[in-house]
Write an enzyme that holds these catalytic residues in place. Structure first.
Site, mmCIF file in Angstrom:
data_model
loop_
_atom_site.group_PDB
_atom_site.id
_atom_site.type_symbol
_atom_site.label_atom_id
_atom_site.label_comp_id
_atom_site.label_asym_id
_atom_site.label_seq_id
_atom_site.Cartn_x
_atom_site.Cartn_y
_atom_site.Cartn_z
ATOM 1 N N HIS A 72 -18.119 66.135 -21.931
ATOM 2 C CA HIS A 72 -18.860 67.188 -22.649
ATOM 3 C C HIS A 72 -19.956 67.752 -21.757
ATOM 4 O O HIS A 72 -20.834 67.021 -21.312
ATOM 5 C CB HIS A 72 -19.465 66.622 -23.940
ATOM 6 C CG HIS A 72 -18.451 66.510 -25.045
ATOM 7 N ND1 HIS A 72 -18.791 66.518 -26.377
ATOM 8 C CD2 HIS A 72 -17.107 66.421 -25.001
ATOM 9 C CE1 HIS A 72 -17.687 66.434 -27.105
ATOM 10 N NE2 HIS A 72 -16.655 66.349 -26.292
ATOM 11 N N TYR A 201 -25.299 68.322 -33.808
ATOM 12 C CA TYR A 201 -26.415 67.611 -34.451
ATOM 13 C C TYR A 201 -27.007 68.589 -35.450
ATOM 14 O O TYR A 201 -27.609 69.601 -35.066
ATOM 15 C CB TYR A 201 -27.467 67.208 -33.412
ATOM 16 C CG TYR A 201 -27.043 66.041 -32.539
ATOM 17 C CD1 TYR A 201 -27.393 64.745 -32.888
ATOM 18 C CD2 TYR A 201 -26.300 66.241 -31.379
ATOM 19 C CE1 TYR A 201 -27.023 63.655 -32.099
ATOM 20 C CE2 TYR A 201 -25.917 65.165 -30.586
ATOM 21 C CZ TYR A 201 -26.286 63.870 -30.955
ATOM 22 O OH TYR A 201 -25.909 62.808 -30.170
ATOM 23 N N PRO A 293 -29.608 55.716 -33.729
ATOM 24 C CA PRO A 293 -28.500 56.249 -32.925
ATOM 25 C C PRO A 293 -28.594 57.741 -32.571
ATOM 26 O O PRO A 293 -27.769 58.234 -31.780
ATOM 27 C CB PRO A 293 -27.269 55.970 -33.792
ATOM 28 C CG PRO A 293 -27.787 55.784 -35.172
ATOM 29 C CD PRO A 293 -29.172 55.271 -35.057
ATOM 30 N N LYS A 297 -28.336 56.336 -27.366
ATOM 31 C CA LYS A 297 -28.865 55.570 -26.232
ATOM 32 C C LYS A 297 -28.529 54.081 -26.232
ATOM 33 O O LYS A 297 -28.631 53.422 -25.196
ATOM 34 C CB LYS A 297 -30.405 55.703 -26.189
ATOM 35 C CG LYS A 297 -30.891 57.055 -25.730
ATOM 36 C CD LYS A 297 -30.771 57.198 -24.224
ATOM 37 C CE LYS A 297 -30.745 58.620 -23.760
ATOM 38 N NZ LYS A 297 -29.424 59.168 -23.491
ATOM 39 N N TYR A 385 -30.919 63.160 -22.670
ATOM 40 C CA TYR A 385 -29.629 62.909 -23.315
ATOM 41 C C TYR A 385 -28.578 62.455 -22.301
ATOM 42 O O TYR A 385 -27.837 61.511 -22.536
ATOM 43 C CB TYR A 385 -29.158 64.169 -24.053
ATOM 44 C CG TYR A 385 -28.035 63.898 -25.025
ATOM 45 C CD1 TYR A 385 -28.298 63.600 -26.364
ATOM 46 C CD2 TYR A 385 -26.707 63.922 -24.605
ATOM 47 C CE1 TYR A 385 -27.275 63.336 -27.255
ATOM 48 C CE2 TYR A 385 -25.671 63.655 -25.489
ATOM 49 C CZ TYR A 385 -25.965 63.367 -26.817
ATOM 50 O OH TYR A 385 -24.944 63.092 -27.694
HETATM 51 P P1 FAD Z 1 -23.449 44.066 -29.391
HETATM 52 O O1 FAD Z 1 -22.473 45.159 -29.181
HETATM 53 O O2 FAD Z 1 -24.052 43.876 -30.726
HETATM 54 O O3 FAD Z 1 -22.740 42.720 -28.928
HETATM 55 C C1 FAD Z 1 -23.272 41.431 -29.205
HETATM 56 C C2 FAD Z 1 -22.129 40.433 -29.273
HETATM 57 O O4 FAD Z 1 -22.666 39.132 -29.473
HETATM 58 C C3 FAD Z 1 -21.195 40.684 -30.442
HETATM 59 O O5 FAD Z 1 -19.862 40.691 -29.979
HETATM 60 C C4 FAD Z 1 -21.472 39.544 -31.397
HETATM 61 O O6 FAD Z 1 -20.328 39.186 -32.146
HETATM 62 C C5 FAD Z 1 -21.913 38.458 -30.438
HETATM 63 N N1 FAD Z 1 -22.756 37.429 -31.048
HETATM 64 C C6 FAD Z 1 -23.763 37.615 -31.937
HETATM 65 N N2 FAD Z 1 -24.314 36.430 -32.268
HETATM 66 C C7 FAD Z 1 -23.649 35.489 -31.572
HETATM 67 C C8 FAD Z 1 -23.752 34.079 -31.487
HETATM 68 N N3 FAD Z 1 -24.655 33.406 -32.207
HETATM 69 N N4 FAD Z 1 -22.903 33.403 -30.670
HETATM 70 C C9 FAD Z 1 -22.000 34.082 -29.932
HETATM 71 N N5 FAD Z 1 -21.843 35.415 -29.970
HETATM 72 C C10 FAD Z 1 -22.662 36.119 -30.782
HETATM 73 N N6 FAD Z 1 -25.178 53.574 -28.511
HETATM 74 C C11 FAD Z 1 -24.954 54.534 -27.581
HETATM 75 O O7 FAD Z 1 -25.255 54.311 -26.392
HETATM 76 N N7 FAD Z 1 -24.383 55.759 -27.894
HETATM 77 C C12 FAD Z 1 -24.030 56.043 -29.154
HETATM 78 O O8 FAD Z 1 -23.466 57.111 -29.379
HETATM 79 C C13 FAD Z 1 -24.289 55.068 -30.179
HETATM 80 N N8 FAD Z 1 -23.928 55.288 -31.454
HETATM 81 C C14 FAD Z 1 -24.008 54.261 -32.360
HETATM 82 C C15 FAD Z 1 -23.545 54.498 -33.636
HETATM 83 C C16 FAD Z 1 -23.583 53.462 -34.577
HETATM 84 C C17 FAD Z 1 -23.081 53.736 -35.967
HETATM 85 C C18 FAD Z 1 -24.091 52.171 -34.223
HETATM 86 C C19 FAD Z 1 -24.099 51.023 -35.222
HETATM 87 C C20 FAD Z 1 -24.559 51.939 -32.955
HETATM 88 C C21 FAD Z 1 -24.533 52.980 -32.019
HETATM 89 N N9 FAD Z 1 -24.984 52.770 -30.723
HETATM 90 C C22 FAD Z 1 -24.847 53.790 -29.806
HETATM 91 C C23 FAD Z 1 -25.570 51.496 -30.340
HETATM 92 C C24 FAD Z 1 -24.592 50.563 -29.611
HETATM 93 O O9 FAD Z 1 -23.442 50.381 -30.385
HETATM 94 C C25 FAD Z 1 -25.272 49.218 -29.310
HETATM 95 O O10 FAD Z 1 -26.508 49.468 -28.688
HETATM 96 C C26 FAD Z 1 -24.410 48.314 -28.418
HETATM 97 O O11 FAD Z 1 -23.362 47.734 -29.164
HETATM 98 C C27 FAD Z 1 -25.228 47.177 -27.779
HETATM 99 O O12 FAD Z 1 -24.395 46.330 -27.048
HETATM 100 P P2 FAD Z 1 -24.732 44.783 -26.909
HETATM 101 O O13 FAD Z 1 -23.651 44.210 -26.061
HETATM 102 O O14 FAD Z 1 -26.134 44.622 -26.488
HETATM 103 O O15 FAD Z 1 -24.678 44.199 -28.377
HETATM 104 C C1 DHB Z 2 -21.877 59.318 -31.695
HETATM 105 C C2 DHB Z 2 -22.859 58.443 -32.088
HETATM 106 C C3 DHB Z 2 -24.176 58.783 -31.885
HETATM 107 O O1 DHB Z 2 -25.157 57.949 -32.238
HETATM 108 C C4 DHB Z 2 -24.525 59.993 -31.288
HETATM 109 O O2 DHB Z 2 -25.828 60.298 -31.117
HETATM 110 C C5 DHB Z 2 -23.528 60.861 -30.899
HETATM 111 C C6 DHB Z 2 -22.198 60.517 -31.107
HETATM 112 C C7 DHB Z 2 -20.461 58.959 -31.924
HETATM 113 O O3 DHB Z 2 -20.223 57.842 -32.429
HETATM 114 O O4 DHB Z 2 -19.574 59.756 -31.598
#
Ligand code: FAD
Ligand code: DHB
Length: 393
Positions: A72, A201, A293, A297, A385
């Protein structure tokens, strides 16, 4: 069992860290509470900053992303029912990639397993021990009920917001910063054509809406809702009706409906906990920080953290220096706070806040109007962004 770095969590942070460490000859084992299909099917983020795309490409993980991801060059802010284009490439020379987080997770798991990496899925009762010593260890129980112990040099807490690693750091040395928003996002995945080929957005008096996508046939849509919204109150027809209402405008954008294949509600918060290190335990990703979200980021910050952590561990093993490990938390925090600021700002700019009065609502619209009409303001939005540069390049 013994390894150099014991990693807790197979989300983007833990998986990518294990892969990066492998590329520089450092051994690791990942312990994950859930099973593989769950981790690979968890629908979350979708927007990869240019820097994240570069890390994936530079480390051999980019093949499927480059084939199936959608590049994009800009995005759309919509308010008062009209679209306003923000051209990232023109403003910053960079772009973003729309590619689902669970696809990134699938790609890294496949690569780790192909490279002989160890991921223990369904690890129960994971606990960390001896983190203030130089010989920490992790214990857990496997799905057959057998207890295990993993001795390591370092532990990486990549276990997300609800994990066990952050609470293992004494509260007396942790500082927590938090803001909880009075709303959440109801997210859906639908088999329908995206409304346009760029994200929208959308600021609306009924609440924010985001029109995103995963492919030319799959849309990803979000609606601002109550933070504790019961999904049962949102049958598919109500979701589509609300999306149409929030998208209404003189340009008559045509939102195609289709079968909804996934639905969930996410409450929104800003959260930072520091320092991200205690003894031999290092936190990365959502274990240490959460952003609302709106700025896309969260996953990108997780990638930046583990990129820094891998360099620090490499310097420890290859140059026998703990300097970068000592500076890890401060280096991460500078990026985290800038991403926090941006995510908080995008959230305040785009959402409906019930406590705001008519004056404050007009100020919000005026700010949107200013952002889209000033090249300086657009550039500020765009450079945040697409992702600020890594500090150590
Ligand atoms: P997580 O993905 O949460 O991974 C943690 C892992 O640890 C999981 O697999 C879990 O099962 C495991 N775990 C937890 N506790 C234990 C335990 N006690 N023992 C062993 N394993 C355990 N971010 C963006 O950059 N861009 C976006 O567009 C965006 N949109 C989002 C939209 C939504 C709806 C949501 C919910 C989040 C969004 N995010 C976005 C945020 C992004 O998804 C998270 O920041 C990302 O998943 C972080 O990665 P992580 O590996 O730190 O944590
Ligand atoms: C998506 C999620 C976001 O939080 C965002 O800012 C833009 C796109 C997505 O899941 O596509």
């Amino acid at each position: 069992m013994r390894t150099q770095v014991g990693i807790i969590g197979a989300g983007p942070a833990g998986l990518l860290l294990s892969h990066l460490l492998h590329l520089v000859g450092i051994d690791s084992v990942i312990l994950e509470a859930r099973d593989r299909p769950y981790v690979e099917g968890r629908i979350r983020a979708g927007v990869l900053e240019q820097g994240t795309v570069d890390v994936l490409n530079d480390t051999g993980l980019g093949a499927r992303m480059n084939r199936e991801g959608l590049l994009h060059h800009g995005t759309t802010l919509r308010f008062r029912g009209r679209n306003h284009h923000i051209d990232f490439v023109d403003l910053t020379g960079k772009a973003v990639m729309v590619y689902g987080q669970h696809e990134v997770v699938k790609d890294i798991i496949a690569q780790r397993l192909a490279d002989g990496g160890k991921i223990e899925f369904e690890a129960a009762d994971v606990a960390v021990h001896g983190i203030e010593s130089d010989k920490p260890w992790i214990t857990w129980r496997d799905k057959a009920g057998k207890d295990h112990r993993l001795d390591c040099d370092f532990i990486a807490g990549c276990d997300g917001f609800h994990g066990i690693c952050r609470p293992a750091i004494p509260a007396s040395i942790q500082k927590v910063y938090e803001r909880v928003y009075p709303f959440g996002w109801l997210g859906i995945l639908a088999r329908s054509k995206p409304v346009q080929d760029e994200l929208i957005y959308n600021n609306h008096a009924r609440g924010f809406a985001l029109f995103s996508m995963r492919s030319p046939e799959i849309t990803r849509l979000y609606l601002q809702c109550l933070p504790d919204e019961d999904i049962a109150n949102w049958p598919d027809e109500r979701i589509w009706e609300e999306l149409h209402l929030r998208l209404k405008g003189e340009d008559k954008l045509n939102l195609a409906e289709g079968p909804i294949i996934q639905k969930s509600v996410t409450p929104m918060r800003s959260f930072v906990c520091g320092p991200m290190r205690h003894g031999r335990l290092f936190l990365a990703g959502d274990a240490a920080h959460i952003v609302p979200p709106t700025g896309a980021k969260g996953m990108n910050l997780a990638v930046a953290d583990v990129r820094y952590l891998c360099r620090a561990l490499e310097t420890f093993y290859k140059k026998n220096s703990g300097d970068l490990l000592g500076g890890y938390s401060d280096l991460c925090m500078r990026r985290i706070w800038k991403a926090q600021r941006f995510s908080w700002w995008m959230t305040s700019l785009l959402h409906k806040f019930d406590e705001r009065n008519a004056f404050e609502n007009e100020v919000q619209l005026a700010e949107l109007d200013y952002v889209v009409s000033s090249r300086a303001a657009k550039t500020s939005l765009a450079e945040n962004y697409v992702g600020l540069p890594f500090e150590d390049q």
